[in-house]
Design a protein around this motif. Sequence first.
Motif, PDB file in Angstrom:
ATOM      1  N   GLY A 245       0.808  -1.224   0.000  1.00 56.74           N
ATOM      2  CA  GLY A 245       0.000   0.000   0.000  1.00 56.74           C
ATOM      3  C   GLY A 245       0.840   1.274   0.000  1.00 56.74           C
ATOM      4  O   GLY A 245       0.383   2.325  -0.464  1.00 56.74           O
ATOM      5  N   THR A 246       2.064   1.178   0.486  1.00 54.39           N
ATOM      6  CA  THR A 246       2.945   2.350   0.514  1.00 54.39           C
ATOM      7  C   THR A 246       3.226   2.849  -0.901  1.00 54.39           C
ATOM      8  O   THR A 246       3.319   4.062  -1.131  1.00 54.39           O
ATOM      9  N   PHE A 247       3.328   1.930  -1.827  1.00 51.05           N
ATOM     10  CA  PHE A 247       3.564   2.317  -3.213  1.00 51.05           C
ATOM     11  C   PHE A 247       2.489   3.310  -3.664  1.00 51.05           C
ATOM     12  O   PHE A 247       2.800   4.362  -4.222  1.00 51.05           O
ATOM     13  N   TYR A 248       1.233   2.981  -3.403  1.00 49.89           N
ATOM     14  CA  TYR A 248       0.116   3.791  -3.886  1.00 49.89           C
ATOM     15  C   TYR A 248      -0.055   5.113  -3.136  1.00 49.89           C
ATOM     16  O   TYR A 248      -0.724   6.011  -3.619  1.00 49.89           O
ATOM     17  N   ARG A 249       0.558   5.234  -1.985  1.00 49.98           N
ATOM     18  CA  ARG A 249       0.531   6.530  -1.292  1.00 49.98           C
ATOM     19  C   ARG A 249       1.480   7.523  -1.973  1.00 49.98           C
ATOM     20  O   ARG A 249       1.358   8.722  -1.762  1.00 49.98           O
ATOM     21  N   HIS A 250       2.377   7.006  -2.790  1.00 51.37           N
ATOM     22  CA  HIS A 250       3.371   7.870  -3.446  1.00 51.37           C
ATOM     23  C   HIS A 250       3.205   7.955  -4.960  1.00 51.37           C
ATOM     24  O   HIS A 250       3.634   8.938  -5.563  1.00 51.37           O
ATOM     25  N   HIS A 251       2.604   6.930  -5.561  1.00 48.30           N
ATOM     26  CA  HIS A 251       2.451   6.897  -7.021  1.00 48.30           C
ATOM     27  C   HIS A 251       1.115   6.246  -7.374  1.00 48.30           C
ATOM     28  O   HIS A 251       0.774   5.202  -6.819  1.00 48.30           O
ATOM     29  N   PRO A 252       0.366   6.832  -8.312  1.00 44.93           N
ATOM     30  CA  PRO A 252      -0.906   6.213  -8.688  1.00 44.93           C
ATOM     31  C   PRO A 252      -0.722   4.899  -9.469  1.00 44.93           C
ATOM     32  O   PRO A 252      -1.607   4.052  -9.457  1.00 44.93           O
ATOM     33  N   SER A 253       0.438   4.752 -10.138  1.00 43.61           N
ATOM     34  CA  SER A 253       0.703   3.541 -10.913  1.00 43.61           C
ATOM     35  C   SER A 253       2.202   3.444 -11.189  1.00 43.61           C
ATOM     36  O   SER A 253       2.932   4.419 -11.018  1.00 43.61           O
ATOM     37  N   LYS A 254       2.618   2.287 -11.631  1.00 39.98           N
ATOM     38  CA  LYS A 254       4.042   2.138 -11.975  1.00 39.98           C
ATOM     39  C   LYS A 254       4.378   2.990 -13.200  1.00 39.98           C
ATOM     40  O   LYS A 254       5.488   3.515 -13.313  1.00 39.98           O
ATOM     41  N   GLU A 255       3.423   3.153 -14.106  1.00 42.59           N
ATOM     42  CA  GLU A 255       3.642   3.997 -15.286  1.00 42.59           C
ATOM     43  C   GLU A 255       3.862   5.450 -14.884  1.00 42.59           C
ATOM     44  O   GLU A 255       4.753   6.122 -15.407  1.00 42.59           O
ATOM     45  N   ALA A 256       3.053   5.911 -13.932  1.00 44.10           N
ATOM     46  CA  ALA A 256       3.208   7.288 -13.459  1.00 44.10           C
ATOM     47  C   ALA A 256       4.556   7.466 -12.773  1.00 44.10           C
ATOM     48  O   ALA A 256       5.213   8.503 -12.922  1.00 44.10           O
ATOM     49  N   MET A 257       4.989   6.459 -12.047  1.00 40.54           N
ATOM     50  CA  MET A 257       6.284   6.519 -11.379  1.00 40.54           C
ATOM     51  C   MET A 257       7.417   6.613 -12.392  1.00 40.54           C
ATOM     52  O   MET A 257       8.312   7.456 -12.269  1.00 40.54           O
ATOM     53  N   LEU A 258       7.381   5.785 -13.419  1.00 42.08           N
ATOM     54  CA  LEU A 258       8.419   5.808 -14.447  1.00 42.08           C
ATOM     55  C   LEU A 258       8.366   7.113 -15.240  1.00 42.08           C
ATOM     56  O   LEU A 258       9.407   7.710 -15.536  1.00 42.08           O
ATOM     57  N   ASP A 259       7.156   7.571 -15.562  1.00 44.80           N
ATOM     58  CA  ASP A 259       7.016   8.849 -16.275  1.00 44.80           C
ATOM     59  C   ASP A 259       7.635   9.989 -15.480  1.00 44.80           C
ATOM     60  O   ASP A 259       8.333  10.840 -16.025  1.00 44.80           O
ATOM     61  N   GLU A 260       7.366  10.022 -14.183  1.00 49.43           N
ATOM     62  CA  GLU A 260       7.908  11.073 -13.322  1.00 49.43           C
ATOM     63  C   GLU A 260       9.438  11.039 -13.324  1.00 49.43           C
ATOM     64  O   GLU A 260      10.098  12.066 -13.469  1.00 49.43           O
ATOM     65  N   LEU A 261       9.990   9.858 -13.191  1.00 48.87           N
ATOM     66  CA  LEU A 261      11.440   9.695 -13.180  1.00 48.87           C
ATOM     67  C   LEU A 261      12.042  10.112 -14.525  1.00 48.87           C
ATOM     68  O   LEU A 261      12.998  10.889 -14.579  1.00 48.87           O
ATOM     69  N   ALA A 262      11.467   9.616 -15.612  1.00 47.73           N
ATOM     70  CA  ALA A 262      11.991   9.933 -16.943  1.00 47.73           C
ATOM     71  C   ALA A 262      11.866  11.420 -17.248  1.00 47.73           C
ATOM     72  O   ALA A 262      12.819  12.037 -17.747  1.00 47.73           O
ATOM     73  N   LYS A 263      10.717  12.017 -16.951  1.00 51.27           N
ATOM     74  CA  LYS A 263      10.523  13.444 -17.217  1.00 51.27           C
ATOM     75  C   LYS A 263      11.529  14.296 -16.462  1.00 51.27           C
ATOM     76  O   LYS A 263      12.098  15.233 -17.012  1.00 51.27           O
TER      77      LYS A 263
END
Length: 186
Positions: A42-60
């Motif tokens: 559940g900690t993952f979802y408190r910080h990122h809505p999805s793994k795609e959003a997490m990767l997008d944020e990192l890449a951007k």
Amino acid sequence: MDPRAIRTRKALQDALLELLKTDSFDQITPRHIAAKAGLAHGTFYRHHPSKEAMLDELAKKEINDLHQRQLQLLGTSGLRAVALSYADYFIEKRELWSVLLNGGANAIVREEWLKLARSQAREHAHPGDRLPHDLSTAFATSALVEIVGWWLRQDQGHSVDFFADMLIELLFDPIRKASTSPNLKF
């Protein structure tokens, strides 16, 4: 941002990058990322809505950092300085970019890079340029991703100067030769 939240986001990011060394992005789940980070699912979802959003944020973030660095140099330094700056940047962040460009997220990162480059190219496009901005953007992004990805796969066998020469000869020179834009900065 709370220091604990910053540490947690960093742990999740590091876990994703570690997983991408061996698995494709499609195979990785938020549960895998959280487990690798030693956190509850559940900690993952408190910080990122999805793994795609997490990767997008990192890449951007990384692509924007790189792009801003290069825009500043283009206005004040020569082309060789820009190429060497690219090399320094990719050496400094070698592990991150090796995973992003040569790991399981290659296609996603490439697409994000192209999307950001296209939006920025539209701002600087010259209507009378013989080289259409959408073509030059796609070419430049693809060439840069391929050159950097190739260089990062090498076992330190090619110097920074070699990398800079490849950027100039394979990326900058062809665009400069084909373009008639007075806005071209190199």
